[in-house]
Write a protein that holds these residues in place. Structure first.
Motif, PDB file in Angstrom:
ATOM      1  N   GLU A   1      -7.578   9.010  19.545  1.00 37.31           N
ATOM      2  CA  GLU A   1      -8.799   9.725  19.893  1.00 37.31           C
ATOM      3  C   GLU A   1      -8.429  11.136  20.339  1.00 37.31           C
ATOM      4  O   GLU A   1      -7.869  11.316  21.415  1.00 37.31           O
ATOM      5  CB  GLU A   1      -9.565   8.996  21.007  1.00 37.31           C
ATOM      6  CG  GLU A   1     -10.872   9.689  21.355  1.00 37.31           C
ATOM      7  CD  GLU A   1     -11.797   8.831  22.212  1.00 37.31           C
ATOM      8  OE1 GLU A   1     -11.517   7.635  22.391  1.00 37.31           O
ATOM      9  OE2 GLU A   1     -12.794   9.370  22.716  1.00 37.31           O
TER      10      GLU A   1
ATOM     11  N   ASP B   1     -14.913  10.960  18.670  1.00 37.73           N
ATOM     12  CA  ASP B   1     -15.870  10.992  19.776  1.00 37.73           C
ATOM     13  C   ASP B   1     -16.528  12.366  19.776  1.00 37.73           C
ATOM     14  O   ASP B   1     -15.861  13.381  19.973  1.00 37.73           O
ATOM     15  CB  ASP B   1     -15.135  10.738  21.101  1.00 37.73           C
ATOM     16  CG  ASP B   1     -16.083  10.584  22.274  1.00 37.73           C
ATOM     17  OD1 ASP B   1     -17.125  11.294  22.296  1.00 37.73           O
ATOM     18  OD2 ASP B   1     -15.797   9.776  23.162  1.00 37.73           O
TER      19      ASP B   1
ATOM     20  N   HIS C   1     -17.732   7.446  18.350  1.00 37.69           N
ATOM     21  CA  HIS C   1     -18.265   7.385  19.723  1.00 37.69           C
ATOM     22  C   HIS C   1     -19.323   8.474  19.898  1.00 37.69           C
ATOM     23  O   HIS C   1     -19.093   9.624  19.506  1.00 37.69           O
ATOM     24  CB  HIS C   1     -17.156   7.629  20.749  1.00 37.69           C
ATOM     25  CG  HIS C   1     -16.051   6.619  20.713  1.00 37.69           C
ATOM     26  ND1 HIS C   1     -14.957   6.695  21.521  1.00 37.69           N
ATOM     27  CD2 HIS C   1     -15.888   5.493  19.974  1.00 37.69           C
ATOM     28  CE1 HIS C   1     -14.141   5.673  21.287  1.00 37.69           C
ATOM     29  NE2 HIS C   1     -14.689   4.926  20.346  1.00 37.69           N
TER      30      HIS C   1
ATOM     31  N   GLU D   1     -20.697   5.939  24.611  1.00 36.05           N
ATOM     32  CA  GLU D   1     -19.721   6.043  25.699  1.00 36.05           C
ATOM     33  C   GLU D   1     -20.137   7.185  26.615  1.00 36.05           C
ATOM     34  O   GLU D   1     -19.966   8.353  26.283  1.00 36.05           O
ATOM     35  CB  GLU D   1     -18.327   6.298  25.117  1.00 36.05           C
ATOM     36  CG  GLU D   1     -17.239   6.349  26.166  1.00 36.05           C
ATOM     37  CD  GLU D   1     -15.878   6.636  25.558  1.00 36.05           C
ATOM     38  OE1 GLU D   1     -15.799   7.370  24.564  1.00 36.05           O
ATOM     39  OE2 GLU D   1     -14.880   6.113  26.096  1.00 36.05           O
TER      40      GLU D   1
HETATM   41 ZN    ZN Z   1     -14.502   8.009  23.208  1.00 37.96          ZN
END
Ligand code: ZN
Length: 277
Positions: A144, A179, A206, A250
């Motif tokens: 990530e 994300d 995300h 998230e």
């Molecule tokens: Zn994340």
């Protein structure tokens, strides 16, 4: 473009971590019709990984990731070895709960260091060290990239391009968790998402939002629709790249969402997922 399919909604458990334990999170998702869940390891350890696996199976939830492994950087070899051991445990746990990937947050600069290139080499070497075990356990590793504001203290992998270059150096079994909070600003985002699709490395997606102003760089993430990220546009790029997986919500929000009744939070998530992403 079409609205997102509600069955693709997943709850990253950080979103309700202040008020619920993992058993409550699993039951809450099932009760509210949220079909995916992504636990954090502290909550998983508190419930017990085997018990968690049983409950998740009983409710037929998809585990869209385990958060998190990584943190490979350290001042010395003993520290790096300890990180590798911890990641091997995380791989085992991810396999036990049937996680679609183990999310890796790279780690920042070792204490006292100014050598970010060296830190990035440590991250590459750390992932290489655990990759055989991850492949044997059939647990994909999802790097990530984190927003560059975290480069010193959390993750020295900071763009999607950098994460994909790292994947190319490492080979099969490793990909990325995308994300939006960390990458929305990146002028190369569209082209790198397309590249991730071509290379079959997009393992997780995300979502949340970037608030203006942001009052805390870690714990003031916004609910989808409350900030400045063009979520439908990014979802379009992700889908065009061939990603058909879950949309994992998230939200670290000490001042707002963590204070609310989690059942209310889940309802807002469902509504905003449908209307704003
Ligand atoms: Zn994340």
């Amino acid at each position: 473009m079409a609205t997102p399919r509600p069955e693709l909604l997943s709850l990253n458990t950080a979103t309700v971590r202040e008020k619920w334990n993992l058993a409550q999170m699993i039951e809450g998702c099932a009760r509210r019709g949220i079909r995916g869940i992504s636990p954090w390891r502290d909550k998983l350890d508190a419930l017990g990984v085997n018990q968690a696996a049983r409950m998740i199976r009983a409710h037929d939830l998809t585990v869209t990731g385990l958060c998190r492994g990584g943190m490979f950087t350290a001042v010395d070899g003993a520290g790096r070895d300890a990180a590798i051991q911890d990641n091997l445990k995380a791989i085992d746990d991810a396999a036990t709960i049937g996680a679609q990937c183990l999310v890796l947050v790279a780690g920042g600069l070792p204490a006292g260091s100014k050598d970010i290139a060296g830190a990035r080499e440590q991250v590459r070497d750390g992932i290489a060290a655990i990759l055989p075990a991850a492949k044997a356990a059939m647990v994909p590793l999802a790097i990530e990239p984190l927003h560059p504001m975290y480069a010193a203290d959390r993750a020295c992998v900071n763009t999607l391009q950098q994460a994909l270059d790292l994947c190319d150096a490492l080979g099969d079994g490793v990909g990325v968790a995308l994300d939006v909070y960390h990458v929305w600003w990146d002028p190369k985002l569209r082209v790198q998402i397309a590249r991730a699709g071509e290379e079959k490395r997009l393992f997780a997606y995300h979502i949340c939002d970037w608030l203006v102003p942001t009052t805390d760089l870690l714990l003031d993430r916004g609910m989808m629709g409350d900030g400045v990220i063009d979520l439908p546009k990014i979802r379009g790029w992700v889908e065009a790249a061939g990603y058909a997986g879950f949309h994992e919500v998230e939200i670290f929000s000490a001042g707002n969402w963590w204070k609310r009744d989690p059942d209310e939070v889940l309802e807002v998530i469902k509504q905003r997922h449908a209307e704003c992403t």
